[in-house]
Each structure stands twice: as structure tokens, then as C-alpha cells.
Scaffold this motif. Structure first.
Motif, short mmCIF file in Angstrom:
data_model
loop_
_atom_site.label_atom_id
_atom_site.label_comp_id
_atom_site.label_asym_id
_atom_site.label_seq_id
_atom_site.Cartn_x
_atom_site.Cartn_y
_atom_site.Cartn_z
N GLY A 1 2.22 -3.16 -14.75
CA GLY A 1 3.54 -3.15 -14.92
C GLY A 1 4.26 -1.87 -14.01
O GLY A 1 5.17 -2.11 -13.20
N ILE A 2 3.44 -0.83 -13.84
CA ILE A 2 3.99 0.27 -12.89
C ILE A 2 3.97 -0.07 -11.72
O ILE A 2 5.09 0.21 -10.87
N VAL A 3 2.86 -0.83 -10.80
CA VAL A 3 2.76 -1.49 -9.60
C VAL A 3 3.93 -2.11 -9.41
O VAL A 3 4.64 -2.25 -8.26
N GLN A 4 4.32 -3.05 -10.33
CA GLN A 4 5.32 -4.41 -10.08
C GLN A 4 6.82 -3.55 -10.15
O GLN A 4 7.69 -3.71 -9.15
N GLN A 5 6.95 -2.37 -11.07
CA GLN A 5 8.03 -1.67 -11.05
C GLN A 5 8.24 -1.06 -9.39
O GLN A 5 9.66 -0.90 -9.34
N HIS A 6 7.35 -0.66 -8.99
CA HIS A 6 7.55 -0.08 -7.91
C HIS A 6 7.69 -0.81 -6.39
O HIS A 6 7.23 -0.40 -5.47
N ARG A 7 7.60 -2.20 -6.73
CA ARG A 7 7.47 -3.10 -5.79
C ARG A 7 6.05 -3.06 -4.89
O ARG A 7 6.25 -3.30 -3.68
N GLY A 8 5.03 -2.73 -5.57
CA GLY A 8 3.85 -2.92 -4.83
C GLY A 8 2.98 -4.10 -5.62
O GLY A 8 3.36 -5.27 -5.74
N ALA A 9 1.66 -3.89 -4.86
CA ALA A 9 0.79 -4.88 -5.25
C ALA A 9 -0.58 -4.44 -5.66
O ALA A 9 -0.71 -3.09 -5.23
N ILE A 10 -1.24 -5.16 -6.21
CA ILE A 10 -2.64 -4.51 -6.71
C ILE A 10 -3.85 -5.67 -6.67
O ILE A 10 -3.31 -6.59 -6.77
N GLU A 11 -4.75 -5.14 -5.98
CA GLU A 11 -5.81 -6.21 -5.74
C GLU A 11 -7.05 -5.53 -6.80
O GLU A 11 -7.17 -4.53 -6.60
N VAL A 12 -7.99 -6.50 -6.96
CA VAL A 12 -9.38 -6.27 -7.77
C VAL A 12 -10.10 -6.80 -6.92
O VAL A 12 -10.45 -7.89 -6.61
N GLU A 13 -11.35 -6.01 -6.55
CA GLU A 13 -12.68 -6.58 -6.21
C GLU A 13 -13.71 -6.12 -6.90
O GLU A 13 -13.98 -4.79 -7.26
N SER A 14 -14.60 -7.06 -7.52
CA SER A 14 -15.68 -6.57 -8.30
C SER A 14 -16.47 -7.96 -8.44
O SER A 14 -16.02 -9.11 -8.41
N GLU A 15 -18.01 -7.69 -8.74
CA GLU A 15 -18.93 -8.43 -8.87
C GLU A 15 -19.65 -8.09 -9.85
O GLU A 15 -20.03 -6.86 -9.91
N VAL A 16 -20.42 -8.90 -10.59
CA VAL A 16 -21.30 -8.33 -11.92
C VAL A 16 -22.45 -7.74 -10.98
O VAL A 16 -23.23 -8.06 -9.98
N GLY A 17 -22.72 -6.43 -11.41
CA GLY A 17 -23.83 -5.65 -10.96
C GLY A 17 -23.38 -4.92 -9.76
O GLY A 17 -24.29 -4.18 -9.27
N ARG A 18 -22.15 -4.71 -9.20
CA ARG A 18 -21.66 -4.27 -7.89
C ARG A 18 -20.46 -3.34 -8.13
O ARG A 18 -19.80 -3.03 -7.05
N GLY A 19 -20.08 -2.99 -9.29
CA GLY A 19 -19.03 -2.07 -9.70
C GLY A 19 -17.72 -2.88 -9.24
O GLY A 19 -17.66 -4.10 -9.27
N THR A 20 -16.62 -1.97 -9.56
CA THR A 20 -15.13 -2.55 -9.47
C THR A 20 -14.41 -1.51 -8.52
O THR A 20 -14.42 -0.43 -8.65
N THR A 21 -13.55 -2.15 -7.82
CA THR A 21 -12.45 -1.41 -6.97
C THR A 21 -11.12 -1.99 -7.27
O THR A 21 -10.93 -3.16 -7.17
N PHE A 22 -10.13 -1.15 -7.68
CA PHE A 22 -8.73 -1.39 -7.81
C PHE A 22 -8.14 -0.81 -6.47
O PHE A 22 -8.27 0.20 -6.19
N ARG A 23 -7.36 -1.63 -5.69
CA ARG A 23 -6.43 -1.06 -4.77
C ARG A 23 -5.09 -1.35 -5.04
O ARG A 23 -4.84 -2.47 -5.10
N VAL A 24 -4.29 -0.36 -5.05
CA VAL A 24 -2.88 -0.36 -5.18
C VAL A 24 -2.09 -0.19 -3.84
O VAL A 24 -2.55 0.65 -3.35
N PHE A 25 -1.13 -0.92 -3.41
CA PHE A 25 -0.34 -0.91 -2.23
C PHE A 25 1.17 -0.60 -2.74
O PHE A 25 1.60 -1.45 -3.25
N LEU A 26 1.54 0.63 -2.45
CA LEU A 26 2.75 1.05 -2.68
C LEU A 26 3.72 1.28 -1.30
O LEU A 26 2.99 1.64 -0.47
#
Length: 673
Positions: free
Chosen positions: A499-524
């Protein structure tokens, strides 16, 4: 190899009068036939017949130029059994350069043949603009004398042959084009999809029957009518966008249009591209496919999914609020019992305050998830904000989680509500920590990024946890969805981030695989260049003695605000609505330094009231307050960051500081001399 020299011609002897007359008649007949007969065998047969009346050729062959390779190919030979020998003679002229030399001569070239006692005659087949092929023939060297008249006649015949070949090619091209046009017209008329073109004003310039039916028009009447009118005002915005983007998107785009036809609505998925004439965009060419059934299925599927999410959200909210209300009600009852018996109070007040804070945090999270939180944006240095937040994040991670920051964005400035950005970062780090109960590493990174044509600032939060499968990734932003054990988390954290990302007219991407961790990328979106940061207004104390007009239609809220301000030393006038406030201002307006008003009230909004009072006192300070979300407040025009605003519920300290910020520092009383 040395090119063979053309055989010298004997003294010209000319044609007899009868032969010349016959030749002229034959040439006339030949030219007439060449304008009528368009197939190659007929052209070659007629040419061969006439050439043999001129000279006793043993073998007559015709070569044409391949369009794709520009190579000469022997396509016709008579007699057929002489083809191999003629090809050898032609190859010999190619090898010694005679063939290439003869092309620009525009006349016959006669050279000795490989076969003893014979000659080879080469003559290019050319029009005024290009070479179409080559004539090649063999004859006995001891035959009749070849005169210049005969050679001239040979050139005339072969020029007409070349012209006939070009006419045949043009005829074939035209025939193929007409056949293609007929096929296209048949496909256009019979297509189930709506095919149409409109000019830049949105008026139809062509439409097939399917398009006419979709837009509720007769096929012979649709030209010149308006696409926007066919869609109706409520559905015309997508068509306007399609027309506006036509000149800016060379590759076209896909749009959804809903048209009315015979009392029903037709939803089409329209693929559109610019219609260009002489380098200028003159309109739009479009193909629309009826997706009404698919759209209805999508609507039902989304509705079912939404109802499931709403049910989960309602259950989660009810659970959390019931816990909070139980704490508040229980401690209030304990306080009442102890006061009645004269016992001193212990920590009950702190427990009630903590439960109240939890309820406030819950409602703010719900507003954020719904993208309805009232933003208070200002230029924010994301790198500096993360650096300031770093100690708190390390405490949040605990001893088992190593947190590293890599701040590469420069200058890294965004227009944002800093409190919400801090909440977003904290939620992402908390989510990473909870994914690694046995410890691990969290990396917080910023960098410059570009999305489309606009500069952005990227924030990444990566962990070394177990990662997620595709099914989990698809649901992580749903409210109250969680993979943790019961009691280990409510499931609002990532929904709040989204919700915060959308309110700031941004975008969010998720990169994740089982056993290889997770990365959230927020673009503002990056902030435009700003001057230096404005100095914060305020003073060490919040007390004051100014007169404040408080307006709120809810009596308990109005009473609380009045009591807080009176406790700070202010004189307070309060009114239940805008009309009552105007009457009070008529009587005491000269003394009022600040208007504190709710925004959404019956009969007159807080914004309308402020405008009325500012007409009378332009220097009057105004503080808006509301419990409504940002989408409602936007309709009242109070989301301008230049306006002072407090989101309900707020604490007495927050109100006191905001009032002091608006009125300026208190002045110490002057000593009496």
C-alpha cells in the motif's frame, strides 16, 4: 582468358523490297500480339518465329534475370535437345567476359562459337530503364550475310520482347495485388473480429460488419460517425487515450473498450496502431476482439477472490480489535473497581494507553493497505533516512541477524512521507528477520534506476532465508496472509508495504526461489531538484496563550481538543459546524489566531469554512484534522503538502507541537520597568 572479338560483318546488301515489306508487316503484327499476350511461353514463341524469319538460327534461347539473386538463368530453349550445348556456349562467353561486355551495348554481338563453323549471337533484353534478360542464339557462320538492316530489325524485335516481358511481370503483380485485395476484402468483411479505422478526431473512416454490429451502427452508415459517441461518456476515456497515444507509440498498444450494441454491452480487447500517411499520423487502425464472456468470467473470478480476501481481512481485523478492546475494557473495569474502593491505581493507565496505540496502529495499517492513508510528502534523502534508521533496524534484527547497508543512490532524493517510508523499510526488515529464525544476513541497498523514461530510486532488501515457491509469492501481499505459526505475526506487514509503495506511485518486485533467499526491490520516483531543506519551525515548549477556534461535528472529539488546548494555556472557542463557527468569528474574529477544523462535516466542509474565514482574515492560521482516508480528503482539496494537517487519532503532544509550529515560538513576557 581473352575476350573473343566480334565477327566482322560483310558489306551490307540490304533486304529486297518484298522481304522488307513482309518484315514490316510481321513487326506490326508482333507488336500488336505483345500488347495482348502476357504469358512467357507465348512471348517466346512469337519472338522465335519472327527471329527465324530474319536469320536461320540453329538454336534460340532466352535468359531472364532472377529478382532475388540478379543472376541470369536460361529459361527457354528451342530445340530442347540443344539446351545443353547452348548453355555451354553461354558459359564460355561468361568466362571470357563477352557476356558482361555485351550487356551495355544495346545491340547484337556476334562472336565465334566453340562449335566449329558456327557463331553465337547475344542481344540484351532491355527496356529503357533496366535489363530483363539476354537472347542467345547460334547459327552457321557460312550462312547468308548478316546486314545492318537485319541487325536493326533484330533489335526492334527483342526490344518489343523485353517490353512484353515487363508488361507480363506488371500484369502478374497487378493480378496478384488484385487477388490479395479481394482476399483481404473478403477477410475484412467476414472477420468475426471488429476491424476499423478512425481519424484523430475519433470519427470512423472504415469499419467491417463486425465492427458496425459491435458499435451499434449499420455497416453502410458508420463512416463519419464518432467512436466516442458509440462508446458513451462512461467508457470513452480509454478511446481518448488510444487516440492521444497514437502519435507517441509507434508500436501501438492494447486497450479495453466497452460499446453498446442492441441493448447489450460488448467489451472488446482492442489492438491499435498509428495509421501513417506520408510520414504523418492521420488516425488509428484497430482490431477488436469481443472478450465479454471472458471479462465476465474474470469479473466473477476476481469477485470470488476479493470476497475471500475481504473475509480473511474482516476476520483478522475482528480478532485484533477484539483483543485490543478486551484489554481496554478489562483494565477500565479494574480501574473503576479500585477507585470505588479507594485503592490506588497501578499500571492500568499504561495498559489502556498501549491497547489504544495498538488500535491506532491497526487502523493506520488498514488505511495504508487500502492506499487511503493521507500522505504528508516532502523531499526525503533516502540514504540519510536509512542511515538514521540503522540503529533501530539492527536492534530489530537482533544478535542472530547481520544487517549490512550499501547506499549507492545519488542523490537518492524522493518526494515521500518519511514516516511511511520508515514503516515500509522496517516491515521489510522485520519480514526478512522472521524468515530466518536461526539467523542469517539482511542486505539493504539503494541505487539509481530508470523505469520507462523517468528516473527512480531503487531500495532493495535481501535475505538469506529459505525463499518462497511460486504459490506463496503470488499471495504475499494479501492482507492477513501469512506462512508463520499462529501468534507469530498478523500478516499485515507486506500488505502495508504494498500500500505504501502504491501511494507513492512506485512499484515493487519480488525475486525468490526455494533455498535461495528473497529480495524485495522497491522503485520510487526520484524527486525533482530542490533547494536546501526548510528549517523546521517550532520551539522548545508547546504552551501558548493565543485564541483558537475549534470546529468539529463530533462532540467528544471537540471536547477533547478543547481540553488539550486549554491545558496548554490557550483560550478556546468551539463550534459544532461551519455556521456556528462563522457566528463566533463575527463576534471574536479579531482575537482568533488559529482555526482547528474537521474536514468532513454536514452542510459546510472544513475547507469551505477556512476559505470563508481567510477572505476576512488572510493571515489566519488553519490546521485541518480528519479521521477519513486520503481518497476522501482528496475530494476536499486538503492533500496539498503546503496545508497543515493532522490525521485522527492524534496525541495531545502531536496537537500541541503542530499548533506551536503554526503559531510560531511563544514570546516571553516583557518586564515592566
Amino acid at each position: 582468358m581473352t575476350r573473343r572479338q566480334p565477327r566482322p560483318l560483310p558489306e551490307p546488301v540490304g533486304l529486297g523490297p518484298r522481304d522488307a515489306l513482309h518484315l514490316l508487316v510481321s513487326l506490326g503484327d508482333f507488336q500488336s500480339r505483345m500488347t495482348r499476350d502476357q504469358d512467357l511461353p507465348t512471348v517466346f514463341d512469337a519472338t522465335r518465329l519472327l527471329l527465324r524469319r530474319l536469320l536461320p538460327f540453329d538454336t534460340v534461347g532466352f535468359m531472364t534475370v532472377e529478382d532475388e539473386t540478379s543472376e541470369f538463368r536460361l529459361v527457354d530453349c528451342e530445340p530442347e535437345e540443344g539446351l545443353a550445348a547452348l548453355q555451354e556456349e553461354i558459359d564460355a562467353t561468361v568466362d571470357d567476359g563477352t557476356f558482361a561486355w555485351s550487356l551495355p551495348q544495346r545491340r547484337a554481338v556476334i562472336v565465334p562459337a566453340r562449335r566449329r563453323g558456327h557463331s553465337v549471337v547475344l542481344h540484351p533484353l532491355l527496356t529503357r530503364s533496366r535489363v530483363l534478360g539476354m537472347f542467345a542464339g547460334t547459327l552457321e557462320s557460312a550462312g547468308p550475310h548478316v546486314t545492318d538492316v537485319v541487325l536493326a530489325a533484330l533489335s526492334v524485335i527483342l526490344f518489343n520482347t523485353a517490353q512484353a516481358l515487363e508488361n507480363a511481370a506488371l500484369y502478374r503483380t497487378m493480378k496478384e495485388a488484385l487477388a490479395a485485395r479481394d482476399r483481404d476484402r473478403e477477410a475484412f468483411e467476414s472477420a468475426a473480429d471488429a476491424i476499423f479505422t478512425v481519424d484523430l478526431d475519433g470519427r470512423f473512416t472504415s469499419a467491417n460488419p463486425a465492427a458496425a454490429r459491435a458499435f451499434g451502427r449499420a455497416a453502410d452508415e458508420i463512416a463519419g460517425t464518432s467512436l466516442l459517441e458509440a462508446l458513451g461518456a462512461e467508457h470513452a476515456e480509454a478511446a481518448r487515450r488510444m487516440l492521444e497515444e497514437a502519435g507517441r507509440a509507434p508500436g501501438g498498444g492494447v486497450y479495453e473498450l466497452t460499446a453498446g450494441a442492441n441493448g447489450r454491452r460488448v467489451t472488446m480487447e482492442v489492438s491499435a496502431r498509428p495509421l501513417v500517411r506520408d510520414g504523418v499520423v492521420t488516425g488509428v487502425q484497430a482490431i477488436g476482439r469481443d472478450v465479454s464472456r471472458r471479462s465476465q468470467a474474470d469479473v466473477e473470478r476476481r469477485q470470488a477472490h476479493t470476497m475471500e480476501a475481504v473475509g480473511r481481512l474482516a476476520g483478522g481485523v475482528a480478532h485484533d480489535l477484539n483483543n485490543v478492546l478486551m484489554v481496554m475494557r478489562g483494565y477500565l473495569d479494574l480501574m473503576a473497581t479500585r477507585l470505588a474502593s479507594g485503592e490506588p491505581l497501578g499500571g492500568e493507565l499504561e495498559q489502556v494507553r498501549g491497547a489504544t496505540d495498538a488500535a491506532i496502529a491497526l487502523t493506520r495499517q488498514l488505511h495504508t493497505i487500502g492506499r487511503r492513508q493521507a500522505l504528508q510528502p516532502r523531499p526525503v534523502d533516502l540514504n540519510a533516512l536509512i542511515a538514521d534508521l540503522d540503529p533501530a533496524l539492527r536492534r530489530l534484527g537482533g544478535e542472530a541477524v547481520d544487517i549490512a547497508t550499501v547506499l549507492r543512490a545519488w542523490p537518492g532524493r524522493i518526494d515521500a512521507d518519511p514516516a511511511l517510508i520508515e514503516e515500509m523499510i522496517t516491515s521489510l526488515v522485520r519480514n526478512a528477520r522472521d524468515a530466518m529464525p536461526r539467523g542469517g544476513r539482511v542486505r539493504i541497498e539503494t541505487a539509481d534506476a530508470a523505469r520507462g523514461s523517468a528516473p527512480h530510486v531503487m531500495l532493495a532488501v535481501a535475505d538469506t532465508g529459505p525463499g518462497m515457491d511460486a504459490a506463496t509469492r503470488a499471495r504475499i501481499f494479501e492482507p492477513y496472509f501469512t506462512t508463520r505459526e499462529r501468534g507469530k505475526g498478523a500478516g499485515l506487514g507486506l500488505a502495508t508495504v504494498w500500500g505504501i509503495v502504491q501511494q507513492h506511485r512506485g512499484a515493487i518486485e519480488v525475486e525468490s526461489e526455494v533455498g535461495r533467499g528473497t529480495t524485495f526491490r522497491v522503485f520510487l520516483p526520484a524527486a525533482a531538484a530542490h533547494g536546501g531543506a526548510a528549517a523546521a519551525a517550532g520551539a522548545d515548549g508547546v504552551a501558548g496563550s493565543e485564541t483558537v477556534l475549534v470546529v468539529d461535528d463530533e462532540m467528544p472529539v471537540r471536547s477533547l481538543v478543547r481540553d488539550i488546548l486549554v491545558g496548554l494555556g490557550h483560550r478556546v472557542l468551539d463550534a459544532e459546524d461551519g455556521q456556528a463557527a462563522l457566528r463566533l468569528f463575527e463576534q471574536h474574529g479579531a482575537d482568533v489566531a488559529l482555526l482547528v477544523t474537521d474536514i468532513v462535516m454536514p452542510r459546510m466542509s472544513g475547507r469551505a469554512l477556512a476559505e470563508r474565514l481567510l477572505e476576512r482574515r488572510p493571515k489566519l492560521k488553519v490546521l485541518y484534522m480528519s479521521g477519513y482516508a486520503g481518497d476522501v480528503l482528496g475530494r476536499y482539496g486538503v492533500l496539498d503538502p503546503q496545508l497543515a494537517f493532522l490525521q485522527k487519532p492524534f496525541t495531545p503532544d502531536a496537537l500541541g507541537r503542530k499548533v506551536r509550529e503554526l503559531l510560531g515560538p511563544t514570546r516571553s513576557p516583557q518586564p515592566v520597568v
